[in-house]
Design an enzyme around this catalytic site. Structure first.
Site, PDB file in Angstrom:
ATOM      1  N   ARG A 134       0.874  -1.164   0.124  1.00  0.00           N
ATOM      2  CA  ARG A 134       0.404  -0.281   0.023  1.00  0.00           C
ATOM      3  C   ARG A 134       1.288   1.028  -0.559  1.00  0.00           C
ATOM      4  O   ARG A 134       1.269   1.734   1.098  1.00  0.00           O
ATOM      5  CB  ARG A 134      -1.189   0.272   1.044  1.00  0.00           C
ATOM      6  CG  ARG A 134      -1.799   0.960   1.570  1.00  0.00           C
ATOM      7  CD  ARG A 134      -2.207   0.679   2.844  1.00  0.00           C
ATOM      8  NE  ARG A 134      -3.159   2.413   2.912  1.00  0.00           N
ATOM      9  CZ  ARG A 134      -2.972   4.000   3.137  1.00  0.00           C
ATOM     10  NH1 ARG A 134      -2.446   3.813   3.721  1.00  0.00           N
ATOM     11  NH2 ARG A 134      -3.733   4.197   3.771  1.00  0.00           N
ATOM     12  N   SER A 179     -11.940  -2.891   2.316  1.00  0.00           N
ATOM     13  CA  SER A 179     -11.663  -2.301   3.676  1.00  0.00           C
ATOM     14  C   SER A 179     -13.100  -1.566   3.457  1.00  0.00           C
ATOM     15  O   SER A 179     -13.881  -0.998   2.690  1.00  0.00           O
ATOM     16  CB  SER A 179     -10.895  -0.874   2.930  1.00  0.00           C
ATOM     17  OG  SER A 179      -9.604  -0.994   3.131  1.00  0.00           O
ATOM     18  N   LYS A 228      -5.157   7.519   9.427  1.00  0.00           N
ATOM     19  CA  LYS A 228      -6.929   7.404   9.527  1.00  0.00           C
ATOM     20  C   LYS A 228      -7.221   8.721  10.262  1.00  0.00           C
ATOM     21  O   LYS A 228      -9.006   8.967  10.579  1.00  0.00           O
ATOM     22  CB  LYS A 228      -7.446   6.236   9.789  1.00  0.00           C
ATOM     23  CG  LYS A 228      -7.043   4.869   8.655  1.00  0.00           C
ATOM     24  CD  LYS A 228      -8.000   5.100   7.495  1.00  0.00           C
ATOM     25  CE  LYS A 228      -8.149   4.279   6.218  1.00  0.00           C
ATOM     26  NZ  LYS A 228      -7.998   4.417   5.143  1.00  0.00           N
TER      27      LYS A 228
END
Length: 261
Positions: A87, A156, A185
């Site tokens: 990622r 996700s 996040k």
């Protein structure tokens, strides 16, 4: 309170016609490409093996890596990580492909899963074990047609609605979170907490991989929630000693699984 679903409404229907010329042409193109001779032959694992490898996942983030990127991943694999999810945002395609080639070789050596975040083309090019999708990814049905059923597709999810939607599409597994506060996040999503995992386990049959702020101090509480696996980013990528951190996490995961049987 968990954030409302952000999945686009136009991707709700996972069924797409087989004669879709764009999907067909892309699949033909990828199938005609010569294999990169530097890549190993792909590992043939059963679906059960691939799913069981979701027990302990490392999601990469080179921007928060204290130690050399590849060394960190090798250390984590050496100490028990079973899935690596690439990622890496902000890279040109050729740079991402280069990373993917190297990680595909390393994960093959360790006989573990290699998952590519979002980029179906990169996953196909390096013969990854699957792709992980977010709400801005290609529609699920298109990705399934391109990858087939022999590859994993994870999604996700951040709340019950998204998890149920992923199951209806036919996802192989979901990540669910963030469970706790996490830098990746911050300001974007409210932590869902361990209690939501327990509720979700009663509603879906998919493997649930918990993600978000999980570390050596709280991993046992997450496992007690009934998850099928955990995924970490910063706890290993930002560690001064990634090998020791991975070893500690793996030990706690395996001890819990042994006591739960």
């Amino acid at each position: 309170m968990a954030k409302e679903s952000t999945m686009p409404q136009n991707s709700v229907n996972p069924v797409y016609p087989v004669e879709n010329k764009y999907v067909k042409n892309f699949a033909v193109l990828m199938g005609s490409l010569a294999l990169n001779p530097s890549l190993p032959f792909c590992i043939f694992m059963s679906d059960k093996e691939r799913l069981s490898n979701l027990l302990f996942t490392l999601i990469t983030d080179r921007n928060h890596c204290k130690q050399p990127f590849i060394d960190t991943i090798r250390s984590a694999l050496k100490e028990g990580v079973k899935t690596v999810q690439l990622r890496e945002k902000g890279l040109a395609t050729h740079e991402l492909y280069s990373f993917a080639c190297e990680l595909r070789k390393i994960t093959s050596d360790f006989k573990v899963n290699f998952i590519v975040n979002d980029r179906v083309d990169i996953a196909l090019a390096v013969e990854a074990d699957g792709v992980h999708l977010g709400w801005q990814s290609l529609p699920f049905g298109i990705v399934r047609k391109l990858l087939g059923f022999e590859k994993l597709i994870g999604i996700s999810t951040h709340n019950r609605q998204e998890a149920l939607q992923a199951q209806s599409w036919g996802a192989d597994y979901i990540t669910f979170g963030p469970i706790f506060d996490t830098p990746s996040k911050a300001g974007l999503l409210t932590p869902v907490g361990v209690e939501e995992i327990q509720k979700l386990k009663n509603e879906i049959d998919l493997p649930i991989v918990a993600v978000g702020g999980i570390n050596e101090k709280n991993v046992e509480s997450v496992l007690n929630g009934g998850v099928d696996g955990i995924a970490v980013i910063s706890s290993i990528m930002q560690a001064d000693n990634p090998e020791a951190t991975a070893r500690c996490l793996c030990t706690k995961i395996l001890q819990f699984k042994a006591s739960d049987q």
